[in-house]
Motif scaffolding. Structure first.
Motif: not given
Length: 416
Positions: A188-191, A258-267, A307-313
């Motif tokens: 869920s964090a990745g999406a 970047a928008a296309l690629f990251t939206a694909g990752i979200a999927n 899970f998002c906190i470490p990635l943000m830092l």
């Protein structure tokens, strides 16, 4: 007075929003309704059950938005000599007639309001999220920080519901149960993070069009990693889905890879999340120990935030001080960040509740309508391009998604 103080504060926010972008004013005005919508949605089922009890809920229980028993819902039992057992809370005499009308196909007012608040929440989440991202510098600004703090706002709301009397009961889970929820939280964090970055890198409408292709990713990942069976008819329905996204990409004036690629990752993350969540809910007894949909989503939100906190830092930690300074001086960033977090939490929980009360075909129609409203509505409000080729691609893609959702039922009916 308190009312004038609040009105003055929101008036200042609207003025600053108009200065940065004129079209943001309607969105910011509507954000002031968010807390009222959340409160109304939380109290709505209890209030309506008193007048029109749901046929699926027993007379002795009354369910709130969070799924917890409402005030006065349980029978009162007295002990001791001469004790009497009181029955369920009294309901007006016309309630039985109203319930019977609902069973016969009468209008379900609660469901209609769920739909309205779900659509409203999704619509304004996309607007407030984009306003916060744009004011903070877009893709080169603080997308990961904003994504993480949105989840943090949702966590605070979940904790508030757990702490407020009679709002929501705590889940009765063990540490082993909690560990089983971590994988759902991670996906869920990745999406969420990938979706926010996609919306920061390109137009909201384009990001939503790409995200509409999620069934294609779900079919592939389900087949490869979870042993899911996808019919030939469904595989064929993915052709217009993918073709629609390609056409929309060609018609997007502000196209960004970047928008296309990251939206694909979200999927991809969303597809894994759906499968992992399905596995989690089939764990014997876990669903009952978690308690309700609200608790399930709250746990997912908290895990996603952690899970998002470490990635943000790692990605934006070096400029965290710069963001805090920006948020302290720009109320457009601060208020849209807070409201987008609340809208995100609210519309996701409302979507789950709405889907639970409807059948598969209604869900497909609802999701299709929701995407059309968000794509077209947000594009108009934010001044994004709606070129003919983009609209054609959008129509083909979303039509393919709807067909994918109902094709197996259509084939079964045709074979009878």
């Amino acid at each position: 007075s308190v009312g004038s103080g609040i009105g003055s504060r929101f008036g200042n926010v609207r003025i600053m929003a108009m200065a940065s972008r004129r079209r943001s004013a309607p969105a910011l005005r509507a954000c002031a309704l968010l807390v009222a919508c959340l409160t109304a949605a939380s109290l709505l089922p209890t209030a309506l059950d008193f007048a029109v009890p749901s046929p699926s809920v027993g007379a002795g229980t009354r369910t709130s938005l969070a799924g917890s028993p409402g005030i006065g819902a349980a029978p009162l039992r007295l002990s001791g000599p001469g004790a009497a057992t009181a029955g369920p809370a009294r309901v007006p005499a016309r309630a039985a007639e109203a319930a019977a009308a609902t069973k016969k196909g009468g209008m379900d007012i609660t469901l209609l309001i769920y739909f309205f608040l779900w659509y409203l929440g999704n619509y304004y989440y996309n607007i407030t999220n984009k306003l916060a991202l744009t004011a903070a510098g877009g893709a080169s600004g603080f997308p990961m920080t904003i994504a993480t703090l949105q989840l943090g706002v949702g966590c605070l709301w979940a904790l508030l519901l757990w702490g407020y009397p009679d709002a929501r009961s705590l889940p009765d889970i063990t540490f082993e149960d909690y560990k089983k929820t971590l994988l759902v939280g991670f996906t869920s964090a990745g999406a969420h993070a990938a979706s926010v970055f996609a919306l920061s890198a390109g137009a909201v409408s384009f990001g939503q069009i790409v995200k509409a292709a999620e069934p294609a990713f779900a079919a592939l990942i389900g087949t490869l990693f979870y042993g899911s069976k996808v019919s030939t008819a469904k595989w064929l329905c993915l052709i217009p889905v993918i073709g629609g996204v390609v056409l929309a990409s060609l018609g997007e004036l502000s196209f960004a890879w970047a928008a296309l690629f990251t939206a694909g990752i979200a999927n991809v993350f969303a597809a894994f999340k759906a499968n992992e969540n399905k596995k989690l809910m089939t764990t014997p007894g876990l669903k009952e120990r978690i308690g309700n949909v609200g608790n399930q989503f709250a746990l997912t939100m908290i895990n996603s935030f952690l899970f998002c906190i470490p990635l943000m830092l790692v990605t934006e930690g070096a400029k965290l001080g710069e963001f805090l300074k920006l948020a302290g001086t720009s109320k457009v960033v601060l208020f849209n960040l807070i409201f987008s977090g609340l809208w995100f939490y609210a519309y996701n929980e409302l979507a789950t509740l709405t889907i639970k009360k409807t059948n598969a075909v209604t869900q497909s129609v609802a999701n299709t309508a929701k995407r059309v409203i968000v794509i077209v509505g947000v594009a108009i409000v934010m001044g994004e391009s709606l070129a003919p080729l983009k609209l054609i691609g959008c129509s083909i893609g979303i039509g393919g998604v709807f067909l994918y959702s109902v094709i197996d039922d259509l084939v079964k009916k045709g074979s009878k």
